[in-house]
Design a protein around this motif. Structure first.
Motif, PDB file in Angstrom:
ATOM      1  N   VAL A 128       0.864  -1.183   0.000  1.00 32.04           N
ATOM      2  CA  VAL A 128       0.000   0.000   0.000  1.00 32.04           C
ATOM      3  C   VAL A 128       0.898   1.229   0.000  1.00 32.04           C
ATOM      4  O   VAL A 128       1.834   1.329   0.802  1.00 32.04           O
ATOM      5  CB  VAL A 128      -0.941   0.014   1.223  1.00 32.04           C
ATOM      6  CG1 VAL A 128      -1.812   1.264   1.222  1.00 32.04           C
ATOM      7  CG2 VAL A 128      -1.803  -1.249   1.251  1.00 32.04           C
ATOM      8  N   PHE A 129       0.600   2.153  -0.919  1.00 32.81           N
ATOM      9  CA  PHE A 129       1.390   3.364  -1.083  1.00 32.81           C
ATOM     10  C   PHE A 129       0.508   4.588  -0.880  1.00 32.81           C
ATOM     11  O   PHE A 129      -0.620   4.610  -1.366  1.00 32.81           O
ATOM     12  CB  PHE A 129       1.978   3.435  -2.496  1.00 32.81           C
ATOM     13  CG  PHE A 129       2.833   2.251  -2.856  1.00 32.81           C
ATOM     14  CD1 PHE A 129       4.197   2.281  -2.633  1.00 32.81           C
ATOM     15  CD2 PHE A 129       2.265   1.120  -3.413  1.00 32.81           C
ATOM     16  CE1 PHE A 129       4.987   1.194  -2.962  1.00 32.81           C
ATOM     17  CE2 PHE A 129       3.050   0.022  -3.745  1.00 32.81           C
ATOM     18  CZ  PHE A 129       4.415   0.066  -3.520  1.00 32.81           C
ATOM     19  N   LYS A 130       1.010   5.599  -0.194  1.00 33.02           N
ATOM     20  CA  LYS A 130       0.289   6.864  -0.059  1.00 33.02           C
ATOM     21  C   LYS A 130       0.514   7.658  -1.339  1.00 33.02           C
ATOM     22  O   LYS A 130       1.643   7.787  -1.797  1.00 33.02           O
ATOM     23  CB  LYS A 130       0.786   7.635   1.156  1.00 33.02           C
ATOM     24  CG  LYS A 130      -0.048   8.843   1.479  1.00 33.02           C
ATOM     25  CD  LYS A 130       0.083   9.215   2.936  1.00 33.02           C
ATOM     26  CE  LYS A 130      -0.716  10.425   3.302  1.00 33.02           C
ATOM     27  NZ  LYS A 130      -2.136  10.262   3.245  1.00 33.02           N
ATOM     28  N   LEU A 131      -0.532   8.162  -1.957  1.00 37.59           N
ATOM     29  CA  LEU A 131      -0.429   8.801  -3.260  1.00 37.59           C
ATOM     30  C   LEU A 131       0.291  10.139  -3.238  1.00 37.59           C
ATOM     31  O   LEU A 131       0.866  10.544  -4.234  1.00 37.59           O
ATOM     32  CB  LEU A 131      -1.799   8.947  -3.913  1.00 37.59           C
ATOM     33  CG  LEU A 131      -2.392   7.650  -4.440  1.00 37.59           C
ATOM     34  CD1 LEU A 131      -3.722   7.913  -5.116  1.00 37.59           C
ATOM     35  CD2 LEU A 131      -1.444   6.969  -5.409  1.00 37.59           C
ATOM     36  N   ASP A 132       0.298  10.838  -2.132  1.00 34.05           N
ATOM     37  CA  ASP A 132       0.997  12.129  -2.120  1.00 34.05           C
ATOM     38  C   ASP A 132       2.458  11.976  -1.705  1.00 34.05           C
ATOM     39  O   ASP A 132       3.149  12.957  -1.482  1.00 34.05           O
ATOM     40  CB  ASP A 132       0.270  13.136  -1.241  1.00 34.05           C
ATOM     41  CG  ASP A 132       0.249  12.728   0.224  1.00 34.05           C
ATOM     42  OD1 ASP A 132       0.759  11.643   0.576  1.00 34.05           O
ATOM     43  OD2 ASP A 132      -0.289  13.504   1.028  1.00 34.05           O
ATOM     44  N   ASP A 133       2.950  10.737  -1.642  1.00 24.60           N
ATOM     45  CA  ASP A 133       4.361  10.473  -1.332  1.00 24.60           C
ATOM     46  C   ASP A 133       5.179  10.707  -2.599  1.00 24.60           C
ATOM     47  O   ASP A 133       5.039   9.996  -3.574  1.00 24.60           O
ATOM     48  CB  ASP A 133       4.509   9.027  -0.850  1.00 24.60           C
ATOM     49  CG  ASP A 133       5.930   8.671  -0.488  1.00 24.60           C
ATOM     50  OD1 ASP A 133       6.802   9.554  -0.588  1.00 24.60           O
ATOM     51  OD2 ASP A 133       6.161   7.520  -0.112  1.00 24.60           O
ATOM     52  N   ASN A 134       6.028  11.713  -2.580  1.00 23.42           N
ATOM     53  CA  ASN A 134       6.795  12.073  -3.776  1.00 23.42           C
ATOM     54  C   ASN A 134       8.149  11.385  -3.846  1.00 23.42           C
ATOM     55  O   ASN A 134       9.004  11.784  -4.623  1.00 23.42           O
ATOM     56  CB  ASN A 134       6.968  13.591  -3.852  1.00 23.42           C
ATOM     57  CG  ASN A 134       5.645  14.275  -4.084  1.00 23.42           C
ATOM     58  OD1 ASN A 134       4.783  13.750  -4.795  1.00 23.42           O
ATOM     59  ND2 ASN A 134       5.451  15.437  -3.475  1.00 23.42           N
ATOM     60  N   LYS A 135       8.370  10.352  -3.024  1.00 26.93           N
ATOM     61  CA  LYS A 135       9.638   9.633  -3.057  1.00 26.93           C
ATOM     62  C   LYS A 135       9.734   8.809  -4.328  1.00 26.93           C
ATOM     63  O   LYS A 135       8.751   8.307  -4.840  1.00 26.93           O
ATOM     64  CB  LYS A 135       9.747   8.708  -1.840  1.00 26.93           C
ATOM     65  CG  LYS A 135       9.788   9.436  -0.528  1.00 26.93           C
ATOM     66  CD  LYS A 135       9.836   8.447   0.614  1.00 26.93           C
ATOM     67  CE  LYS A 135       9.694   9.152   1.946  1.00 26.93           C
ATOM     68  NZ  LYS A 135       9.544   8.219   3.038  1.00 26.93           N
TER      69      LYS A 135
END
Length: 92
Positions: free
Chosen positions: A31-38
């Motif tokens: 699961v990934f957070k969509l606002d994570d810019n990494k």
């Protein structure tokens, strides 16, 4: 299992299906957070070898990826404050 979130996290149930039924075969979840810019994105939660499972996430937009052998499917979903969520991904 990696659990993301804080005291205000909401329960999110992840379910893999085939023919509208739980597949009962082991799959891996990320699961990934969509606002994570990494780059590359880092999972906020992972489950290994489970057809379903529960993670706790704070409110926000996420992408769940499920992998079974060579099949990879994903879904984008929103977690709202104080609301439990079920995310179902069909593998067929």
């Amino acid at each position: 299992m990696v659990i993301a979130g804080s005291a205000s996290a909401n329960r999110v149930t992840l379910v893999a299906t085939a023919n509208n039924q739980s597949i009962l075969l082991p799959v891996s979840w990320s699961v990934f957070k969509l606002d994570d810019n990494k780059s590359p994105p880092t999972p906020v939660a992972e489950l290994a070898q489970r057809h379903s499972g529960t993670v706790y996430l704070p409110a926000g937009r996420y992408r769940a990826t499920v992998t079974q052998e060579k099949i990879i499917k994903e879904a984008i979903f929103k977690v709202e404050a104080n609301v439990d969520k079920t995310v179902t991904i069909a593998l067929d």
